[in-house]
Write a protein that holds these residues in place. Structure first.
Motif, PDB file in Angstrom:
ATOM      1  N   GLY A  26      31.705  40.004 -38.062  1.00 31.32           N
ATOM      2  CA  GLY A  26      32.637  40.323 -36.753  1.00 31.32           C
ATOM      3  C   GLY A  26      31.571  41.795 -36.566  1.00 31.32           C
ATOM      4  O   GLY A  26      31.764  42.213 -35.788  1.00 31.32           O
ATOM      5  N   GLU A  27      31.845  42.705 -37.254  1.00 28.72           N
ATOM      6  CA  GLU A  27      32.213  43.845 -37.784  1.00 28.72           C
ATOM      7  C   GLU A  27      30.699  44.057 -36.634  1.00 28.72           C
ATOM      8  O   GLU A  27      30.735  45.917 -35.961  1.00 28.72           O
ATOM      9  CB  GLU A  27      32.526  44.598 -39.199  1.00 28.72           C
ATOM     10  N   ARG A  28      29.662  43.461 -37.305  1.00 27.40           N
ATOM     11  CA  ARG A  28      28.523  43.636 -36.895  1.00 27.40           C
ATOM     12  C   ARG A  28      28.052  43.929 -35.561  1.00 27.40           C
ATOM     13  O   ARG A  28      27.125  43.662 -34.961  1.00 27.40           O
ATOM     14  CB  ARG A  28      27.221  42.852 -37.406  1.00 27.40           C
ATOM     15  N   PHE A  29      29.311  43.154 -34.595  1.00 26.66           N
ATOM     16  CA  PHE A  29      29.043  43.382 -33.590  1.00 26.66           C
ATOM     17  C   PHE A  29      29.723  44.318 -32.486  1.00 26.66           C
ATOM     18  O   PHE A  29      30.272  43.948 -30.969  1.00 26.66           O
ATOM     19  CB  PHE A  29      28.992  41.185 -32.640  1.00 26.66           C
ATOM     20  N   PHE A  30      29.819  45.252 -33.058  1.00 25.95           N
ATOM     21  CA  PHE A  30      30.320  46.003 -32.652  1.00 25.95           C
ATOM     22  C   PHE A  30      29.067  46.988 -31.621  1.00 25.95           C
ATOM     23  O   PHE A  30      29.268  48.418 -32.327  1.00 25.95           O
ATOM     24  CB  PHE A  30      31.733  46.696 -33.209  1.00 25.95           C
ATOM     25  N   LEU A  31      28.857  46.819 -30.787  1.00 27.08           N
ATOM     26  CA  LEU A  31      27.305  47.992 -30.315  1.00 27.08           C
ATOM     27  C   LEU A  31      27.744  47.451 -28.805  1.00 27.08           C
ATOM     28  O   LEU A  31      28.368  46.659 -28.521  1.00 27.08           O
ATOM     29  CB  LEU A  31      25.868  46.275 -30.883  1.00 27.08           C
ATOM     30  N   HIS A  32      26.827  47.937 -28.491  1.00 26.29           N
ATOM     31  CA  HIS A  32      26.641  48.205 -26.784  1.00 26.29           C
ATOM     32  C   HIS A  32      26.423  46.523 -26.258  1.00 26.29           C
ATOM     33  O   HIS A  32      25.619  45.879 -26.960  1.00 26.29           O
ATOM     34  CB  HIS A  32      25.215  48.435 -26.311  1.00 26.29           C
ATOM     35  N   PRO A  33      27.039  46.355 -25.226  1.00 30.86           N
ATOM     36  CA  PRO A  33      27.376  44.640 -24.722  1.00 30.86           C
ATOM     37  C   PRO A  33      25.849  44.481 -24.773  1.00 30.86           C
ATOM     38  O   PRO A  33      25.742  42.864 -24.515  1.00 30.86           O
ATOM     39  CB  PRO A  33      27.948  45.040 -23.422  1.00 30.86           C
ATOM     40  N   ASP A  34      25.380  45.418 -24.424  1.00 27.62           N
ATOM     41  CA  ASP A  34      23.874  43.768 -23.682  1.00 27.62           C
ATOM     42  C   ASP A  34      23.413  43.679 -25.104  1.00 27.62           C
ATOM     43  O   ASP A  34      22.703  42.641 -25.578  1.00 27.62           O
ATOM     44  CB  ASP A  34      23.238  45.050 -22.942  1.00 27.62           C
ATOM     45  N   VAL A  35      23.099  44.509 -26.191  1.00 22.87           N
ATOM     46  CA  VAL A  35      22.844  44.597 -27.632  1.00 22.87           C
ATOM     47  C   VAL A  35      23.607  43.226 -27.756  1.00 22.87           C
ATOM     48  O   VAL A  35      22.830  42.614 -28.808  1.00 22.87           O
ATOM     49  CB  VAL A  35      22.676  45.480 -28.552  1.00 22.87           C
ATOM     50  N   VAL A  36      24.765  42.713 -27.977  1.00 17.92           N
ATOM     51  CA  VAL A  36      26.097  42.119 -28.414  1.00 17.92           C
ATOM     52  C   VAL A  36      25.388  40.587 -27.553  1.00 17.92           C
ATOM     53  O   VAL A  36      24.537  39.484 -28.069  1.00 17.92           O
ATOM     54  CB  VAL A  36      26.805  41.783 -28.125  1.00 17.92           C
ATOM     55  N   GLU A  37      25.420  41.137 -26.741  1.00 13.09           N
ATOM     56  CA  GLU A  37      24.775  39.631 -25.778  1.00 13.09           C
ATOM     57  C   GLU A  37      23.652  38.834 -25.674  1.00 13.09           C
ATOM     58  O   GLU A  37      22.955  37.935 -25.682  1.00 13.09           O
ATOM     59  CB  GLU A  37      24.973  39.766 -24.247  1.00 13.09           C
ATOM     60  N   SER A  38      22.146  39.880 -26.223  1.00 17.51           N
ATOM     61  CA  SER A  38      20.935  38.995 -26.486  1.00 17.51           C
ATOM     62  C   SER A  38      21.094  38.454 -28.271  1.00 17.51           C
ATOM     63  O   SER A  38      19.789  37.674 -27.917  1.00 17.51           O
ATOM     64  CB  SER A  38      20.015  40.526 -26.354  1.00 17.51           C
ATOM     65  N   LEU A  39      22.288  39.300 -28.952  1.00 19.49           N
ATOM     66  CA  LEU A  39      22.104  39.076 -30.108  1.00 19.49           C
ATOM     67  C   LEU A  39      22.647  36.802 -29.863  1.00 19.49           C
ATOM     68  O   LEU A  39      21.821  36.148 -30.852  1.00 19.49           O
ATOM     69  CB  LEU A  39      22.887  39.494 -31.238  1.00 19.49           C
ATOM     70  N   ILE A  40      23.698  37.057 -29.409  1.00 18.03           N
ATOM     71  CA  ILE A  40      24.299  35.640 -28.695  1.00 18.03           C
ATOM     72  C   ILE A  40      23.445  34.813 -28.255  1.00 18.03           C
ATOM     73  O   ILE A  40      23.977  33.790 -28.943  1.00 18.03           O
ATOM     74  CB  ILE A  40      25.412  36.032 -28.054  1.00 18.03           C
ATOM     75  N   VAL A  41      23.109  35.077 -27.602  1.00 18.40           N
ATOM     76  CA  VAL A  41      22.280  34.375 -26.512  1.00 18.40           C
ATOM     77  C   VAL A  41      20.513  33.489 -26.935  1.00 18.40           C
ATOM     78  O   VAL A  41      20.335  32.449 -27.515  1.00 18.40           O
ATOM     79  CB  VAL A  41      21.476  35.256 -25.291  1.00 18.40           C
ATOM     80  N   SER A  42      20.217  34.744 -28.250  1.00 20.15           N
ATOM     81  CA  SER A  42      19.599  34.025 -29.116  1.00 20.15           C
ATOM     82  C   SER A  42      19.081  33.480 -30.438  1.00 20.15           C
ATOM     83  O   SER A  42      18.667  33.075 -31.022  1.00 20.15           O
ATOM     84  CB  SER A  42      18.108  35.672 -29.681  1.00 20.15           C
ATOM     85  N   ARG A  43      20.520  33.502 -30.350  1.00 22.83           N
ATOM     86  CA  ARG A  43      21.300  32.741 -31.677  1.00 22.83           C
ATOM     87  C   ARG A  43      21.037  33.408 -33.389  1.00 22.83           C
ATOM     88  O   ARG A  43      20.693  33.543 -33.908  1.00 22.83           O
ATOM     89  CB  ARG A  43      21.791  31.810 -31.904  1.00 22.83           C
ATOM     90  N   ALA A  44      21.138  34.824 -32.712  1.00 22.46           N
ATOM     91  CA  ALA A  44      20.031  35.717 -34.080  1.00 22.46           C
ATOM     92  C   ALA A  44      21.565  35.920 -35.077  1.00 22.46           C
ATOM     93  O   ALA A  44      22.636  36.169 -34.982  1.00 22.46           O
ATOM     94  CB  ALA A  44      19.551  37.415 -33.157  1.00 22.46           C
ATOM     95  N   ILE A  45      21.252  36.495 -36.560  1.00 23.22           N
ATOM     96  CA  ILE A  45      22.053  37.019 -37.202  1.00 23.22           C
ATOM     97  C   ILE A  45      21.953  38.561 -37.074  1.00 23.22           C
ATOM     98  O   ILE A  45      20.780  38.841 -37.499  1.00 23.22           O
ATOM     99  CB  ILE A  45      22.141  36.098 -38.838  1.00 23.22           C
TER     100      ILE A  45
END
Length: 60
Positions: A26-45
């Protein structure tokens, strides 16, 4: 040690391991919201390293 105590210790250890992995993930998702959304959409680790926070330190 009785089987009941062994099982309790195993469950406690598993809980702490799950807490620390979830905290670090979860700590790895404390990023800019656009970056987080991109990671989630692409299901990237998220890239390593995964550092745990004070929440895990307090549990330990």
């Amino acid at each position: 040690m009785s089987t009941t105590n062994d099982l309790r210790l195993l469950r406690a250890q598993s809980s702490l391991e799950g807490l620390s992995v979830g905290d670090a993930f979860g700590e790895r998702f404390f990023l800019h919201p656009d970056v987080v959304e991109s990671l989630i959409v692409s299901r990237a680790i998220p890239a390593s390293p995964w550092y745990y926070t004070d929440d895990t330190q307090m549990a330990l």
